[in-house]
Design a protein around this motif. Structure first.
Motif, PDB file in Angstrom:
ATOM      1  N   UNK A  77       0.849  -1.200   0.000  1.00 40.77           N
ATOM      2  CA  UNK A  77       0.000   0.000   0.000  1.00 40.77           C
ATOM      3  C   UNK A  77       0.887   1.254   0.000  1.00 40.77           C
ATOM      4  N   UNK A  78       1.939   1.223   0.824  1.00 42.04           N
ATOM      5  CA  UNK A  78       2.850   2.380   0.866  1.00 42.04           C
ATOM      6  C   UNK A  78       3.704   2.451  -0.406  1.00 42.04           C
ATOM      7  N   UNK A  79       4.056   1.297  -0.960  1.00 37.06           N
ATOM      8  CA  UNK A  79       4.824   1.321  -2.227  1.00 37.06           C
ATOM      9  C   UNK A  79       3.998   1.971  -3.322  1.00 37.06           C
ATOM     10  N   UNK A  80       2.693   1.638  -3.330  1.00 38.53           N
ATOM     11  CA  UNK A  80       1.810   2.212  -4.351  1.00 38.53           C
ATOM     12  C   UNK A  80       1.708   3.725  -4.169  1.00 38.53           C
ATOM     13  N   UNK A  81       1.512   4.156  -2.912  1.00 40.05           N
ATOM     14  CA  UNK A  81       1.392   5.589  -2.638  1.00 40.05           C
ATOM     15  C   UNK A  81       2.684   6.289  -3.057  1.00 40.05           C
ATOM     16  N   UNK A 132       8.079   0.630   7.734  1.00 39.20           N
ATOM     17  CA  UNK A 132       6.843   0.295   8.467  1.00 39.20           C
ATOM     18  C   UNK A 132       6.727  -1.219   8.602  1.00 39.20           C
ATOM     19  N   UNK A 133       6.192  -1.650   9.747  1.00 37.57           N
ATOM     20  CA  UNK A 133       6.061  -3.091  10.013  1.00 37.57           C
ATOM     21  C   UNK A 133       4.599  -3.523   9.950  1.00 37.57           C
ATOM     22  N   UNK A 134       4.407  -4.723   9.442  1.00 33.76           N
ATOM     23  CA  UNK A 134       3.070  -5.333   9.369  1.00 33.76           C
ATOM     24  C   UNK A 134       2.626  -5.769  10.763  1.00 33.76           C
ATOM     25  N   UNK A 135       1.396  -5.434  11.143  1.00 31.92           N
ATOM     26  CA  UNK A 135       0.855  -5.847  12.443  1.00 31.92           C
ATOM     27  C   UNK A 135      -0.606  -6.224  12.225  1.00 31.92           C
ATOM     28  N   UNK A 136      -0.945  -7.490  12.501  1.00 34.67           N
ATOM     29  CA  UNK A 136      -2.331  -7.956  12.311  1.00 34.67           C
ATOM     30  C   UNK A 136      -2.741  -8.799  13.506  1.00 34.67           C
ATOM     31  N   UNK A 137      -3.957  -8.601  13.998  1.00 33.56           N
ATOM     32  CA  UNK A 137      -4.434  -9.359  15.168  1.00 33.56           C
ATOM     33  C   UNK A 137      -5.956  -9.390  15.156  1.00 33.56           C
ATOM     34  N   UNK A 138      -6.506 -10.390  15.859  1.00 36.96           N
ATOM     35  CA  UNK A 138      -7.973 -10.482  15.984  1.00 36.96           C
ATOM     36  C   UNK A 138      -8.418  -9.657  17.181  1.00 36.96           C
ATOM     37  N   UNK A 165      -7.729  -6.910  12.497  1.00 38.73           N
ATOM     38  CA  UNK A 165      -7.280  -5.550  12.143  1.00 38.73           C
ATOM     39  C   UNK A 165      -5.879  -5.649  11.575  1.00 38.73           C
ATOM     40  N   UNK A 166      -5.635  -4.936  10.495  1.00 40.43           N
ATOM     41  CA  UNK A 166      -4.265  -4.830   9.965  1.00 40.43           C
ATOM     42  C   UNK A 166      -3.817  -3.384  10.089  1.00 40.43           C
ATOM     43  N   UNK A 167      -2.558  -3.251  10.502  1.00 41.59           N
ATOM     44  CA  UNK A 167      -1.948  -1.928  10.660  1.00 41.59           C
ATOM     45  C   UNK A 167      -0.551  -1.954  10.047  1.00 41.59           C
ATOM     46  N   UNK A 168      -0.046  -0.767   9.704  1.00 41.56           N
ATOM     47  CA  UNK A 168       1.364  -0.588   9.360  1.00 41.56           C
ATOM     48  C   UNK A 168       1.948   0.293  10.453  1.00 41.56           C
ATOM     49  N   UNK A 169       2.930  -0.238  11.171  1.00 44.88           N
ATOM     50  CA  UNK A 169       3.420   0.464  12.361  1.00 44.88           C
ATOM     51  C   UNK A 169       4.845   0.953  12.126  1.00 44.88           C
ATOM     52  N   UNK A 170       5.087   2.200  12.539  1.00 43.15           N
ATOM     53  CA  UNK A 170       6.437   2.751  12.444  1.00 43.15           C
ATOM     54  C   UNK A 170       7.188   2.407  13.736  1.00 43.15           C
ATOM     55  N   UNK A 171       8.260   1.613  13.662  1.00 39.47           N
ATOM     56  CA  UNK A 171       8.953   1.234  14.903  1.00 39.47           C
ATOM     57  C   UNK A 171       9.770   2.392  15.488  1.00 39.47           C
ATOM     58  N   UNK A 210       3.616   4.279  16.451  1.00 37.29           N
ATOM     59  CA  UNK A 210       2.381   4.815  15.855  1.00 37.29           C
ATOM     60  C   UNK A 210       2.147   4.168  14.479  1.00 37.29           C
ATOM     61  N   UNK A 211       0.895   3.990  14.138  1.00 36.51           N
ATOM     62  CA  UNK A 211       0.632   3.245  12.903  1.00 36.51           C
ATOM     63  C   UNK A 211      -0.486   3.821  12.048  1.00 36.51           C
ATOM     64  N   UNK A 212      -0.727   3.119  10.959  1.00 41.54           N
ATOM     65  CA  UNK A 212      -1.832   3.426  10.040  1.00 41.54           C
ATOM     66  C   UNK A 212      -2.715   2.182   9.999  1.00 41.54           C
ATOM     67  N   UNK A 213      -3.997   2.374  10.251  1.00 38.96           N
ATOM     68  CA  UNK A 213      -4.944   1.250  10.215  1.00 38.96           C
ATOM     69  C   UNK A 213      -5.299   1.030   8.746  1.00 38.96           C
ATOM     70  N   UNK A 214      -4.990  -0.153   8.216  1.00 34.55           N
ATOM     71  CA  UNK A 214      -5.158  -0.369   6.777  1.00 34.55           C
ATOM     72  C   UNK A 214      -6.315  -1.300   6.413  1.00 34.55           C
ATOM     73  N   UNK A 215      -6.760  -2.143   7.354  1.00 34.80           N
ATOM     74  CA  UNK A 215      -7.850  -3.058   6.976  1.00 34.80           C
ATOM     75  C   UNK A 215      -8.550  -3.618   8.205  1.00 34.80           C
ATOM     76  N   UNK A 216      -9.852  -3.810   8.084  1.00 35.15           N
ATOM     77  CA  UNK A 216     -10.627  -4.647   9.005  1.00 35.15           C
ATOM     78  C   UNK A 216     -11.171  -5.817   8.202  1.00 35.15           C
ATOM     79  N   UNK A 217     -11.239  -6.956   8.848  1.00 36.77           N
ATOM     80  CA  UNK A 217     -11.831  -8.118   8.187  1.00 36.77           C
ATOM     81  C   UNK A 217     -12.772  -8.766   9.206  1.00 36.77           C
TER      82      UNK A 217
END
Ligand code: AVI
Length: 321
Positions: free
Chosen positions: A219-223, A236-242, A250-256, A274-281
């Motif tokens: 998503x960030x590569x596209x932007x 940015x790091x991938x972070x996903x959890x129920x 929830x999926x987030x991209x987190x800046x370490x 701090x992160x960017x919320x990118x998806x809910x499923x």
């Protein structure tokens, strides 16, 4: 070799939609960017690769259910319908339906233009008896699909539990749009991912090969590629959890670390963590989804699941009136 003819309707969202939604989303708190922007050409390829990961049970489970239910589905819907596939992507699943369902027409609807054109052309080549249309549309805004009126019975097909990527209220609005399109007595065949043990869900969105992480970072590569930016997608790091209370992954991209991005002349500061919320499923029980569909004017006519009750394929019928 001649390229098979398809009828193409092009309402591809422009770069101005991406610019506006990214700037608004990064200004909002919490920061968020819509998951619909995952699907540039590379994102669509990465999503296809996710579907083949051993942890991502959805695709193979749904395809198994479709293989077993297609005979009964064809009996219930009848031949010569117009089949409208939303989020058609690689059009892999619809191939399981075509021979037995024998629709007159097919409309593939997707936001990813090149991917849509390639897959619908291939479909037209493989099924010469089928009238194939392609509509490049952002159906999260408006379900604006031409050529529908000429056909009688309509079956919308929305596989993959993509409905889970919408907030429940938005999911109802989208299904209301589908109900309008198929008309009274028309059908919606929809894949819905079911609630299940958290460990299974967390593994599905954190595959060992790291494909989901790459999909998220894409998503960030596209932007970075499409807008005027100073940003490093790899920072940015991938972070996903129920999250059990809303019942969603929830999926987030987190800046370490602390960092500053510049996009289209605007600066965005990120603190460490701090992160960017990118998806809910969202995940549903069969009854929860039945209630949601009911708010859109649909009734569950038949629900098929796999033996492990991981996933469901639901045939909904639009109530008259
Ligand atoms: C398209 N959609 C249903 C997928 C899902 O499972 O929510 C997108 C996805 N995101 C991460 N992995 C797959």
């Amino acid at each position: 070799m001649s390229v098979p003819a398809i009828r193409f309707y092009d309402a591809e969202p422009g770069v101005s939609d991406l610019r506006r939604e990214v700037l608004d989303g990064l200004t909002a708190r919490p920061r968020c960017i819509s998951p619909k922007f995952f699907y540039d050409e590379r994102g669509s390829q990465l999503f296809d690769a996710i579907c083949d990961q051993p942890e991502y049970y959805q695709t193979r489970t749904e395809m198994g259910i479709l293989r077993t239910c297609v005979g009964e589905l064809a009996d219930r819907v009848g031949p010569e319908c117009l089949l409208v596939e939303l989020g058609s992507g690689a059009s892999r699943k619809v191939r399981l339906l075509l021979e037995q369902l024998r629709p007159n027409g097919y409309v593939g609807v997707d936001i990813s233009r090149e991917f849509l054109l390639a897959s619908t052309r291939k479909l037209a080549g493989d099924y010469p008896w089928l009238e194939v249309h392609a509509a490049c549309v952002d159906f999260s805004h408006r379900l604006d699909i031409p050529h529908c009126e000429a056909f009688g019975h309509k079956l919308a097909f929305f596989p993959g539990s993509s409905i889970g990527n919408f907030e429940p209220g938005e999911a109802v609005r989208l299904m209301q749009g589908i109900a309008d399109m198929v008309g009274p007595g028309g059908h919606l065949l929809i894949g819905v991912d079911l609630k299940k043990p958290v460990s299974v869900l967390n593994a599905a969105y954190n595959d060992a090969a790291g494909v989901t992480g790459e999909f998220n970072r894409n998503l960030l590569r596209r932007i970075d590629a499409e807008l005027d930016c100073e940003l490093d997608p790899d920072s940015f790091e991938h972070y996903a959890f129920y999250n059990p209370n809303p019942g969603r992954i929830e999926m987030h991209l987190v800046s370490p670390r602390r960092q500053r991005l510049r996009i289209e002349g605007r600066e965005f500061e990120f603190d460490a963590g701090e992160g960017i919320h990118t998806e809910n499923s969202y995940k549903y029980t069969v009854d929860e989804f039945g209630a949601l569909a009911g708010r859109a004017g649909f009734r569950q006519e038949k629900v098929w699941t796999d033996a492990g009750r991981l996933f469901s394929v639901q045939l909904l019928v639009r109530e008259a009136g």
